[in-house]
Design an enzyme around this catalytic site. Structure first.
Site, PDB file in Angstrom:
ATOM      1  N   ASN A   9       0.869  -1.179   0.000  1.00 47.04           N
ATOM      2  CA  ASN A   9       0.000   0.000   0.000  1.00 47.04           C
ATOM      3  C   ASN A   9       0.906   1.229   0.000  1.00 47.04           C
ATOM      4  OD1 ASN A   9      -1.839   2.018   0.491  1.00 47.04           O
ATOM      5  ND2 ASN A   9      -2.406   1.322   2.550  1.00 47.04           N
ATOM      6  N   LYS A  11       0.166   4.250  -0.298  1.00 46.11           N
ATOM      7  CA  LYS A  11      -0.485   5.448   0.251  1.00 46.11           C
ATOM      8  C   LYS A  11      -0.219   6.642  -0.666  1.00 46.11           C
ATOM      9  CE  LYS A  11      -0.312   3.309   4.719  1.00 46.11           C
ATOM     10  NZ  LYS A  11      -0.262   3.427   6.156  1.00 46.11           N
ATOM     11  N   HIS A  95      -9.742   1.409   4.473  1.00 42.74           N
ATOM     12  CA  HIS A  95      -8.524   1.608   5.265  1.00 42.74           C
ATOM     13  C   HIS A  95      -8.807   2.627   6.368  1.00 42.74           C
ATOM     14  CE1 HIS A  95      -4.486   2.676   6.449  1.00 42.74           C
ATOM     15  NE2 HIS A  95      -4.056   1.605   5.826  1.00 42.74           N
ATOM     16  N   GLU A  97      -7.119   4.933   7.643  1.00 43.81           N
ATOM     17  CA  GLU A  97      -6.729   6.318   7.353  1.00 43.81           C
ATOM     18  C   GLU A  97      -7.821   7.029   6.565  1.00 43.81           C
ATOM     19  OE1 GLU A  97      -2.907   5.607   5.564  1.00 43.81           O
ATOM     20  OE2 GLU A  97      -2.058   5.134   7.524  1.00 43.81           O
ATOM     21  N   GLU A 167      -5.974  -4.939  10.362  1.00 41.25           N
ATOM     22  CA  GLU A 167      -5.012  -3.860  10.583  1.00 41.25           C
ATOM     23  C   GLU A 167      -5.360  -3.130  11.876  1.00 41.25           C
ATOM     24  OE1 GLU A 167      -2.759  -2.523   6.837  1.00 41.25           O
ATOM     25  OE2 GLU A 167      -4.414  -1.166   7.210  1.00 41.25           O
ATOM     26  N   GLY A 173       1.830   2.416  10.958  1.00 42.28           N
ATOM     27  CA  GLY A 173       2.758   3.542  10.919  1.00 42.28           C
ATOM     28  C   GLY A 173       3.452   3.822  12.238  1.00 42.28           C
ATOM     29  N   SER A 211       2.852  -2.039  10.380  1.00 42.79           N
ATOM     30  CA  SER A 211       4.288  -2.108  10.695  1.00 42.79           C
ATOM     31  C   SER A 211       4.928  -3.459  10.354  1.00 42.79           C
ATOM     32  CB  SER A 211       4.537  -1.737  12.162  1.00 42.79           C
ATOM     33  OG  SER A 211       4.137  -0.403  12.407  1.00 42.79           O
TER      34      SER A 211
HETATM   35  P1  PGA Z   1       2.563   0.493   7.691  1.00 39.89           P
HETATM   36  O1  PGA Z   1       1.128   0.711   6.990  1.00 39.89           O
HETATM   37  O2  PGA Z   1       3.106  -0.807   7.152  1.00 39.89           O
HETATM   38  O3  PGA Z   1       3.386   1.677   7.257  1.00 39.89           O
HETATM   39  O4  PGA Z   1       2.341   0.444   9.162  1.00 39.89           O
HETATM   40  C1  PGA Z   1       0.269  -0.382   6.805  1.00 39.89           C
HETATM   41  C2  PGA Z   1      -1.045   0.086   6.234  1.00 39.89           C
HETATM   42  O5  PGA Z   1      -1.563   1.124   6.660  1.00 39.89           O
HETATM   43  O6  PGA Z   1      -1.606  -0.556   5.321  1.00 39.89           O
END
Ligand code: PGA
Length: 250
Positions: A9, A11, A95, A97, A167, A173, A211
């Protein structure tokens, strides 16, 4: 045995120049014979570029969101048919976010899930609890509710040939990945919840996100109900992403 899947991903990261380097490196590093489904999800404007660099590679590509409508006066939205034209095979839905920043409801997410399936693409549905919810011990209730909206609207069978990404919001993050045991417990819970439909029980993949990195991927992917990963930051580095994909070859 379910084939594992690793999804990058990206982003809101990348540029034509940096993507070119990343996509070329991935196309070189990932062999045609890879036993893992590998997917990258760039921002919309880069789907065309992604398609051209990956057309002879086993790596598939997808989008990070989609409209819940087919077409029309929806400024700023992108439809499933547009994604299909760029050869997208997967779409990330819900997601955290997005659901937090844009107040996306469970009903909206459910509609998008159905639209993606109807268009013949694979939805990657994100579910997960916040830290407060985990500390209160209600994480299973929270995840259950996120799934129930879809089940209520479209029935359990809609999860056939789909991907669910667990998740936990507190792990995204933060460099604080869930432990393999925490991931396994929730994945098992989700699988048991959706196992009354035989087809779903066989075809549903449940991947972990939050992460994931080259150091923790193998342990996470070794858990019996963890079918791969949804990878944010580490998917922007070709060597790290390749190493994570290798960890899924088990
Ligand atoms: P990250 O993000 O691996 O940077 O923690 C994962 C995600 O939000 O899909």
């Amino acid at each position: 045995m379910r084939r594992k899947i690793v999804v990058g991903n990206w982003k809101m990261n990348g540029s034509l120049a940096s993507n070119e380097a990343l996509l070329k490196a991935l196309a070189e590093k990932i062999p045609q014979t890879t036993p893992v489904d590998i997917v990258v999800c760039p921002p919309y404007p880069f789907l065309f570029q992604t398609q051209s660099y990956l057309k002879n590679s086993p790596i598939r590509w997808g989008a990070q969101n989609v409209a819940k409508f087919e077409s029309g006066a929806f400024t700023g939205e992108v439809s499933v048919s547009m994604l299909n034209e760029f050869g997208a095979s997967y779409v990330i839905i819900g997601h955290s976010e997005r659901s937090t920043a844009y107040c996306e409801s469970d009903e909206n997410i459910a509609t998008k899930f159905m639209m993606v399936k109807k268009a013949g693409m694979t939805p990657i549905l994100c579910v997960g609890e916040t830290l407060i919810e985990r500390e209160a011990g209600i994480m299973e209730k929270v995840v259950s509710k996120q799934l129930d909206t879809i089940i209520k609207m479209y029935g359990e069978e809609i999860f056939d040939e789909s991907v669910i990404a667990y998740e936990p919001v507190w792990a995204i993050g933060t460099d604080l990945a869930a432990s393999p045991e925490q991931a396994q417990a929730m994945h098992q819970f989700i699988r048991e919840k959706l196992s009354s439909n035989n087809k779903v029980a066989k075809s549903l993949k449940i991947i972990y996100g939050g992460s994931v990195n080259p150091q923790n991927a193998l342990q996470l992917f070794s858990m019996p109900d963890v079918d791969g990963g949804l990878v944010g930051r580490a998917s922007l580095n070709a060597s790290d992403f390749e190493s994570i994909c290798h960890s899924a070859e088990i």
